[in-house]
Design a protein around this motif. Structure first.
Motif, PDB file in Angstrom:
ATOM      1  N   PHE A   1      45.714-107.777  68.296  1.00 22.87           N
ATOM      2  CA  PHE A   1      46.062-106.181  69.640  1.00 22.87           C
ATOM      3  C   PHE A   1      45.771-105.176  68.934  1.00 22.87           C
ATOM      4  CE2 PHE A   1      49.342-104.030  70.701  1.00 22.87           C
ATOM      5  CZ  PHE A   1      49.439-103.750  71.549  1.00 22.87           C
ATOM      6  N   VAL A   2      46.433-105.196  67.419  1.00 20.80           N
ATOM      7  CA  VAL A   2      45.772-103.614  66.140  1.00 20.80           C
ATOM      8  C   VAL A   2      44.678-103.653  66.455  1.00 20.80           C
ATOM      9  CG1 VAL A   2      46.624-102.921  64.167  1.00 20.80           C
ATOM     10  CG2 VAL A   2      47.978-104.354  65.246  1.00 20.80           C
ATOM     11  N   ASN A   3      43.347-104.756  66.265  1.00 22.48           N
ATOM     12  CA  ASN A   3      42.454-104.412  65.812  1.00 22.48           C
ATOM     13  C   ASN A   3      41.663-103.899  66.884  1.00 22.48           C
ATOM     14  OD1 ASN A   3      39.740-104.339  64.146  1.00 22.48           O
ATOM     15  ND2 ASN A   3      39.368-105.554  66.119  1.00 22.48           N
ATOM     16  N   ASN A   4      42.221-104.095  68.286  1.00 25.48           N
ATOM     17  CA  ASN A   4      41.390-103.969  69.681  1.00 25.48           C
ATOM     18  C   ASN A   4      41.976-102.628  69.613  1.00 25.48           C
ATOM     19  OD1 ASN A   4      40.174-106.186  70.150  1.00 25.48           O
ATOM     20  ND2 ASN A   4      42.323-106.959  71.512  1.00 25.48           N
ATOM     21  N   ARG A   5      43.176-101.820  69.114  1.00 25.07           N
ATOM     22  CA  ARG A   5      43.887-100.641  69.394  1.00 25.07           C
ATOM     23  C   ARG A   5      43.220 -98.951  68.608  1.00 25.07           C
ATOM     24  NH1 ARG A   5      47.822-100.313  73.599  1.00 25.07           N
ATOM     25  NH2 ARG A   5      47.056-101.976  74.238  1.00 25.07           N
ATOM     26  N   ILE A   6      42.458 -99.647  67.353  1.00 26.59           N
ATOM     27  CA  ILE A   6      41.806 -99.464  66.525  1.00 26.59           C
ATOM     28  C   ILE A   6      40.291 -99.249  67.418  1.00 26.59           C
ATOM     29  CG2 ILE A   6      40.688 -99.082  64.192  1.00 26.59           C
ATOM     30  CD1 ILE A   6      42.820-100.552  63.026  1.00 26.59           C
ATOM     31  N   GLU A   7      39.795 -99.954  67.629  1.00 23.00           N
ATOM     32  CA  GLU A   7      38.123 -99.723  68.182  1.00 23.00           C
ATOM     33  C   GLU A   7      38.116 -99.011  69.657  1.00 23.00           C
ATOM     34  OE1 GLU A   7      37.197-103.511  69.078  1.00 23.00           O
ATOM     35  OE2 GLU A   7      36.741-104.438  67.280  1.00 23.00           O
ATOM     36  N   GLN A   8      39.578 -99.049  70.125  1.00 21.36           N
ATOM     37  CA  GLN A   8      39.846 -98.119  71.408  1.00 21.36           C
ATOM     38  C   GLN A   8      39.728 -97.211  70.856  1.00 21.36           C
ATOM     39  OE1 GLN A   8      43.684 -97.879  73.152  1.00 21.36           O
ATOM     40  NE2 GLN A   8      42.894 -98.672  75.001  1.00 21.36           N
ATOM     41  N   VAL A   9      41.034 -96.194  69.797  1.00 20.99           N
ATOM     42  CA  VAL A   9      41.130 -95.234  69.626  1.00 20.99           C
ATOM     43  C   VAL A   9      39.050 -94.324  69.470  1.00 20.99           C
ATOM     44  CG1 VAL A   9      42.035 -93.746  67.949  1.00 20.99           C
ATOM     45  CG2 VAL A   9      43.181 -95.216  68.844  1.00 20.99           C
ATOM     46  N   GLN A  10      38.771 -95.009  68.900  1.00 19.04           N
ATOM     47  CA  GLN A  10      37.468 -95.037  67.994  1.00 19.04           C
ATOM     48  C   GLN A  10      36.088 -94.559  69.682  1.00 19.04           C
ATOM     49  OE1 GLN A  10      36.137 -97.949  65.520  1.00 19.04           O
ATOM     50  NE2 GLN A  10      37.179 -97.240  63.670  1.00 19.04           N
ATOM     51  N   ALA A  11      37.046 -95.532  70.420  1.00 15.23           N
ATOM     52  CA  ALA A  11      35.930 -95.357  71.274  1.00 15.23           C
ATOM     53  C   ALA A  11      36.199 -93.860  72.376  1.00 15.23           C
ATOM     54  CB  ALA A  11      35.619 -96.659  72.432  1.00 15.23           C
ATOM     55  N   GLY A  12      37.481 -93.562  72.180  1.00 10.58           N
ATOM     56  CA  GLY A  12      38.367 -92.646  72.809  1.00 10.58           C
ATOM     57  C   GLY A  12      37.711 -91.623  71.983  1.00 10.58           C
ATOM     58  N   LEU A  13      38.010 -91.360  70.856  1.00 10.43           N
ATOM     59  CA  LEU A  13      37.209 -89.461  70.174  1.00 10.43           C
ATOM     60  C   LEU A  13      36.032 -90.085  70.080  1.00 10.43           C
ATOM     61  CD1 LEU A  13      38.843 -90.329  66.966  1.00 10.43           C
ATOM     62  CD2 LEU A  13      40.129 -89.288  68.755  1.00 10.43           C
ATOM     63  N   LYS A  14      35.120 -91.216  70.476  1.00 14.46           N
ATOM     64  CA  LYS A  14      33.674 -90.687  70.768  1.00 14.46           C
ATOM     65  C   LYS A  14      33.224 -90.189  72.076  1.00 14.46           C
ATOM     66  CE  LYS A  14      31.804 -94.078  66.951  1.00 14.46           C
ATOM     67  NZ  LYS A  14      31.431 -95.275  66.675  1.00 14.46           N
ATOM     68  N   ASP A  15      33.927 -90.763  73.183  1.00 11.63           N
ATOM     69  CA  ASP A  15      33.425 -90.711  74.417  1.00 11.63           C
ATOM     70  C   ASP A  15      33.032 -89.205  74.968  1.00 11.63           C
ATOM     71  OD1 ASP A  15      33.820 -92.298  77.091  1.00 11.63           O
ATOM     72  OD2 ASP A  15      34.974 -91.463  78.064  1.00 11.63           O
ATOM     73  N   GLY A  16      34.035 -88.352  74.303  1.00 12.84           N
ATOM     74  CA  GLY A  16      34.088 -87.052  74.971  1.00 12.84           C
ATOM     75  C   GLY A  16      31.988 -86.750  74.407  1.00 12.84           C
ATOM     76  N   ARG A  17      32.048 -86.595  73.438  1.00 13.00           N
ATOM     77  CA  ARG A  17      30.344 -87.067  73.220  1.00 13.00           C
ATOM     78  C   ARG A  17      29.116 -87.068  74.343  1.00 13.00           C
ATOM     79  NH1 ARG A  17      32.719 -87.304  67.724  1.00 13.00           N
ATOM     80  NH2 ARG A  17      31.676 -89.175  68.078  1.00 13.00           N
ATOM     81  N   VAL A  18      29.512 -88.737  74.632  1.00  9.41           N
ATOM     82  CA  VAL A  18      28.599 -89.708  75.414  1.00  9.41           C
ATOM     83  C   VAL A  18      28.885 -89.367  76.657  1.00  9.41           C
ATOM     84  CG1 VAL A  18      28.706 -91.758  76.022  1.00  9.41           C
ATOM     85  CG2 VAL A  18      29.536 -91.328  74.074  1.00  9.41           C
ATOM     86  N   PHE A  19      30.345 -88.618  77.266  1.00 10.11           N
ATOM     87  CA  PHE A  19      30.462 -87.720  79.317  1.00 10.11           C
ATOM     88  C   PHE A  19      29.508 -86.417  78.850  1.00 10.11           C
ATOM     89  CE2 PHE A  19      32.833 -85.035  81.547  1.00 10.11           C
ATOM     90  CZ  PHE A  19      32.363 -86.056  82.385  1.00 10.11           C
ATOM     91  N   GLU A  20      29.654 -85.846  77.145  1.00  9.17           N
ATOM     92  CA  GLU A  20      28.531 -84.336  77.342  1.00  9.17           C
ATOM     93  C   GLU A  20      27.065 -84.427  77.403  1.00  9.17           C
ATOM     94  OE1 GLU A  20      28.161 -80.456  74.203  1.00  9.17           O
ATOM     95  OE2 GLU A  20      29.491 -82.432  73.757  1.00  9.17           O
TER      96      GLU A  20
END
Length: 646
Positions: free
Chosen positions: A292-311
């Protein structure tokens, strides 16, 4: 050495005979035989180090050493039948035992309360370690597992020094509390959005949830809900911390037993994990919290990177450099209406419990429109969301970008990305308008969608009642569009974005169709609402929820098809679709994000331009009809009705 002094010596709980269980609650030894003080002194010499024994005698923090000594004195006195062992002055000056003397007066009851509290603490800790984050997994089998995190934590707490142990137990309790709160939040998100809470992107949705509660159940309901949530969060954090500390003290008080038990459980966990042992299809050994914690860490990392991908994605637009006179040439002179039906998902058409009634409505609509000279084609679109988040689906459809979260939505609406409305306006051949009855306050994003005029719930001329969340019934919204824009003479062609909100959750009460000529200012709906259902009663039964959802979709479809038949012309082109699937209560386990999409027109040339799309004839898409991502519609539509499609 006096009896009082000796009685303060700590006991070795691992070998202390009848006193070995005192640490579970620190209740005195009222029934101990005379001479217990000497035996206690002897035991203190045979036990572990003084610090550990003192921690044990503290009885999980319930009593001070002086209180334990006083209780031991009283036990010795009662056993001998004398009161000469302690000095009267010492007795009067000594502090009362725990709970303001209540434990001394009622030792048996106090001991029962202590044991019960300790058991409850253990249950809370076990609950935090094993509770899943989805309601459908919250069964008895979920709590008959061996949590790796609990076994590891127990071993660490037994191994570290006393001071570090106290800090670790408090930190572990707080962490367990936070994880439990997050799991509860996940349960709510899965119940509505069929996905977990996003720690980076979803905080804005909590405000939207509070607003939804206010609109559905009033200001009082909103306040009670918010206060209840805050109290629950604080209670979980505090109780989980106290429970962890209490269980830790219990283990230390029975160190030998706790150590053996931890080793046995650790061995059992390794064995069950290696052999894959399951109970009722659920693995007996689990490391769910670590995952559960590992998935959340990955989710946070993906969320932080998503802005650059969307741009990068938003920078690509196939029509950005197309001259205005080459845009949408195949629709010049037509009124183009993009209409969203809230929560109109595939489940309404495929679910056996709803399919017969919805099929009847779609078949009736197809035939009545055909009799009025209209033809239609239908297929499926895959929405970026399910359960809620209509604005994300709308912006995906209109912008040609996959808007799957609030961060992308904010980035989109503050950019210069062109939408369907932008391109219609760019041609100079259309007036763009929005019929958005769900909007009750300022909507700055409206400018981004290139709407020349926006009619929200306050500007449609409606003086009737709200229907739960829905400010304006669909039939009235469409009649208002006719009165305010479509029915005007000597006007320019219109491109309209229309939101039909009557099928918005919670689907109770629901408006019903009435005579179009009697709609007036909407006052007629007061009586219709009185005849409707109570959402608080409906939501007690999932089957009633599903039934009311079906009725809401039927109402929206009837409103739209009757409007087209009544007011449609040779120049009317209607594109209507669902924005997302309804909440899981209605989808009943379906993970599909598909929604129906339909194009209706009287001019055969309009539908001829999309002949190669292979869509199904009529308002109901076939099961094997094409399925596109909702973000692909914009470019395909503009290609079909641009110069390349002529």
């Amino acid at each position: 050495m006096s009896l009082f002094t000796r009685s303060r010596q700590p006991l070795d709980t691992a070998e202390g005979g009848a006193d070995s269980e005192d640490d579970t609650g620190g209740a005195g030894v009222a029934g101990e035989a005379a001479g217990a003080a000497e035996e206690a002194g002897k035991a203190s010499g045979e036990g572990a180090d003084t610090a550990e024994a003192a921690e044990t005698a503290s009885g999980e923090g319930a009593d001070t050493a002086e209180a334990v000594a006083a209780e031991r004195d009283e036990g010795a006195e009662k056993a001998d039948g004398t009161e000469e062992a302690a000095d009267p002055a010492e007795r009067s000056d000594s502090p009362p035992p725990g709970w303001f003397g209540w434990r001394r007066r009622y030792p048996r009851t106090a001991r029962g309360v202590t044991i019960g509290t300790t058991v409850l603490a253990g249950v809370l800790v076990l609950f935090a370690l094993l509770v899943p984050n989805r309601l459908e997994r919250l069964g008895p089998e979920a709590f008959f597992r061996l949590p790796a995190e609990g076994i590891l934590l127990a071993g660490l707490l037994l191994a570290v020094p006393p001071r570090s142990r106290r800090l670790m137990s408090v930190a572990a309790g707080a962490l367990l509390g936070l994880l439990t709160v997050l799991k509860f939040v996940d349960m709510g998100f899965y119940s509505v959005l069929a996905r977990p809470f996003d720690l980076v992107l979803d905080w804005i949705l909590l405000d939207d949830a509070a607003e939804f509660v206010r609109e559905s159940f009033g200001r009082t309901g909103q306040v009670l809900a918010v206060v209840g949530v805050i109290v629950l969060i604080v209670a979980v954090l505090v109780l989980m911390t106290l429970a962890t500390v209490r269980v830790t003290n219990l283990m230390v008080g029975h160190r030998a037993v706790a150590t053996r038990t931890t080793l046995i459980l650790g061995t059992a966990w390794i064995t069950c994990m290696t052999l894959g042992i399951q109970i009722g299809g659920v693995p007996l050994a689990t490391k769910g919290n670590a995952d559960f914690v590992n998935n959340r860490i990955e989710q946070v990392q993906a969320g932080l990177k998503d802005g650059r991908v969307f741009e990068k994605q938003a920078a690509v637009d196939a029509f950005a450099k197309t001259p205005p006179d080459q845009l949408l040439t195949g629709l010049r002179g037509k009124d183009v209406l993009f209409t969203f039906i809230e929560s109109y998902g595939r489940v309404a058409i495929d679910d056996p419990a709803m399919a017969p009634q919805i099929d009847s409505v779609l078949k009736e609509g197809t035939n009545s429109l055909k009799a009025a000279g209209f033809q239609s084609r239908s297929a499926w679109l895959k929405s970026p969301v399910t359960g809620a988040g209509s604005w994300l689906a709308h912006s995906t459809f209109l912008s040609g970008l996959w808007i799957k979260n609030q961060q992308r939505y904010r980035s989109l609406t503050t950019s210069d990305r062109a939408t369907l409305g932008s391109y219609f306006r760019k041609t100079g051949a259309w007036r763009t308008v929005g019929i958005v009855p769900g909007v009750r306050r300022a909507w700055p994003e409206g400018k981004f969608f290139a709407l020349d005029h926006i009619y929200d719930s306050e500007h449609l001329g409606y003086n009737g009642p709200y229907f739960s969340w829905t400010p304006v019934p669909d039939q009235f919204s469409l009649e208002a569009f006719q009165r305010l824009e479509h029915g005007k003479k000597n006007r320019d062609p219109i491109m309209a974005e229309i939101i039909l909100a009557s099928s918005h959750n919670p689907w109770s009460p629901i408006a019903r169709m009435t005579d179009w000529d009697e709609l007036g200012d909407g006052s007629i709906f007061n009586q219709i609402k009185k005849e409707g259902t109570d959402p608080k009663e409906v939501w007690k039964d999932p089957e009633r929820v599903r039934t009311e959802y079906r009725h809401a979709i039927e109402y929206s479809l009837h409103s739209l098809t009757e409007w087209v038949k009544r007011y449609g012309t040779d120049d009317t082109v209607l594109v209507f679709l669902g924005d997302h699937q309804p909440v899981p209560t209605v989808t009943a386990g379906s993970t599909s994000k598909d929604v129906p999409v339909t194009i209706v027109a009287r001019d055969p040339k309009v539908l001829d331009k999309i002949a190669d799309w292979n869509w199904t004839d009529g308002l109901k898409p076939a099961e094997n009809a094409p399925t596109w991502g909702m973000d692909r519609f914009r470019d395909r539509f503009m290609t079909a009705y641009g110069p390349r499609g002529d």
